[in-house]
Motif scaffolding. Structure first.
Motif, PDB file in Angstrom:
ATOM      1  N   GLN A   1       5.662  12.113  12.272  1.00 40.44           N
ATOM      2  CA  GLN A   1       4.801  10.925  12.334  1.00 40.44           C
ATOM      3  C   GLN A   1       5.545   9.588  12.579  1.00 40.44           C
ATOM      4  O   GLN A   1       5.855   8.871  11.779  1.00 40.44           O
TER       5      GLN A   1
ATOM      6  N   VAL B   1       0.881  -1.249   0.022  1.00 42.16           N
ATOM      7  CA  VAL B   1      -0.037   0.131   0.035  1.00 42.16           C
ATOM      8  C   VAL B   1       0.876   1.220   0.113  1.00 42.16           C
ATOM      9  O   VAL B   1       1.705   1.683   1.057  1.00 42.16           O
TER      10      VAL B   1
ATOM     11  N   LEU C   1       4.248   5.950  11.642  1.00 43.44           N
ATOM     12  CA  LEU C   1       4.345   5.900  10.507  1.00 43.44           C
ATOM     13  C   LEU C   1       5.599   5.268   9.750  1.00 43.44           C
ATOM     14  O   LEU C   1       5.736   4.655   8.756  1.00 43.44           O
TER      15      LEU C   1
ATOM     16  N   ARG D   1       7.004   9.398  -0.715  1.00 41.33           N
ATOM     17  CA  ARG D   1       5.860   8.823  -0.165  1.00 41.33           C
ATOM     18  C   ARG D   1       6.332   7.651   0.483  1.00 41.33           C
ATOM     19  O   ARG D   1       7.612   7.267   0.748  1.00 41.33           O
ATOM     20  N   ARG D   2       5.355   6.920   1.168  1.00 40.61           N
ATOM     21  CA  ARG D   2       5.730   5.830   2.105  1.00 40.61           C
ATOM     22  C   ARG D   2       4.883   4.684   1.646  1.00 40.61           C
ATOM     23  O   ARG D   2       3.899   4.909   0.972  1.00 40.61           O
ATOM     24  N   VAL D   3       5.581   3.280   1.815  1.00 38.91           N
ATOM     25  CA  VAL D   3       4.975   2.236   1.427  1.00 38.91           C
ATOM     26  C   VAL D   3       4.786   1.030   2.483  1.00 38.91           C
ATOM     27  O   VAL D   3       5.673   1.262   3.152  1.00 38.91           O
ATOM     28  N   ILE D   4       3.638   0.649   2.749  1.00 38.84           N
ATOM     29  CA  ILE D   4       3.270  -0.484   3.693  1.00 38.84           C
ATOM     30  C   ILE D   4       3.604  -1.726   2.949  1.00 38.84           C
ATOM     31  O   ILE D   4       2.719  -2.129   1.951  1.00 38.84           O
TER      32      ILE D   4
ATOM     33  N   THR E   1       6.450   1.680   7.841  1.00 36.44           N
ATOM     34  CA  THR E   1       6.677   1.715   6.536  1.00 36.44           C
ATOM     35  C   THR E   1       8.113   2.078   5.979  1.00 36.44           C
ATOM     36  O   THR E   1       9.091   2.141   6.776  1.00 36.44           O
TER      37      THR E   1
ATOM     38  N   LEU F   1       1.355   4.975   0.618  1.00 35.78           N
ATOM     39  CA  LEU F   1       0.451   6.160   1.155  1.00 35.78           C
ATOM     40  C   LEU F   1       1.170   7.590   0.414  1.00 35.78           C
ATOM     41  O   LEU F   1       2.331   7.835   0.058  1.00 35.78           O
ATOM     42  N   ALA F   2       0.286   8.499   0.408  1.00 39.12           N
ATOM     43  CA  ALA F   2       0.460   9.912  -0.241  1.00 39.12           C
ATOM     44  C   ALA F   2       0.849  10.953   0.774  1.00 39.12           C
ATOM     45  O   ALA F   2       0.756  12.011   0.155  1.00 39.12           O
ATOM     46  N   CYS F   3       1.249  10.526   1.693  1.00 36.96           N
ATOM     47  CA  CYS F   3       1.407  11.630   2.638  1.00 36.96           C
ATOM     48  C   CYS F   3       3.143  11.880   2.626  1.00 36.96           C
ATOM     49  O   CYS F   3       3.898  10.917   2.395  1.00 36.96           O
ATOM     50  N   GLU F   4       3.407  13.298   2.889  1.00 39.18           N
ATOM     51  CA  GLU F   4       4.621  13.392   2.803  1.00 39.18           C
ATOM     52  C   GLU F   4       5.059  14.403   3.836  1.00 39.18           C
ATOM     53  O   GLU F   4       6.016  15.439   3.623  1.00 39.18           O
TER      54      GLU F   4
END
Length: 81
Positions: A37, A26, A40, A51-54, A44, A28-31
């Motif tokens: 965070q 997944v 997070l 971007r971050r990926v799980i 991730t 994530l579009a958080c920057e």
């Protein structure tokens, strides 16, 4: 009431497990800055564009489906009140 709570919780966990069978990761579009965070960052991995990926392990889907199924069976075995 508690019976429905356990059944709903088990269904939720089992459905997330079924989702993990289909999804490899997944994104994530958080920057946001990593220091704001902290949880997070722990769960991730960072992509080159920020971007971050799980990326869950392969056994997570089987575990979640099993736990959800057992919780639903437990809810069905509870005495009616």
């Amino acid at each position: 009431m508690i019976r429905a709570l356990f059944f709903g919780l088990g269904a939720f966990v089992a459905l997330w497990g079924l989702t993990l069978f289909v999804v490899d990761g997944v994104v994530l579009a958080c920057e946001a800055a990593p220091e704001t965070q902290r949880p997070l960052v722990q769960w991730t991995a960072a992509l080159p564009d920020g971007r971050r990926v799980i990326d869950p392990p392969d056994w997570a889907a089987y575990t979640m489906v099993g736990m959800g199924g057992l919780t639903m069976l437990y809810a069905l075995a509870l005495p009616r009140s």
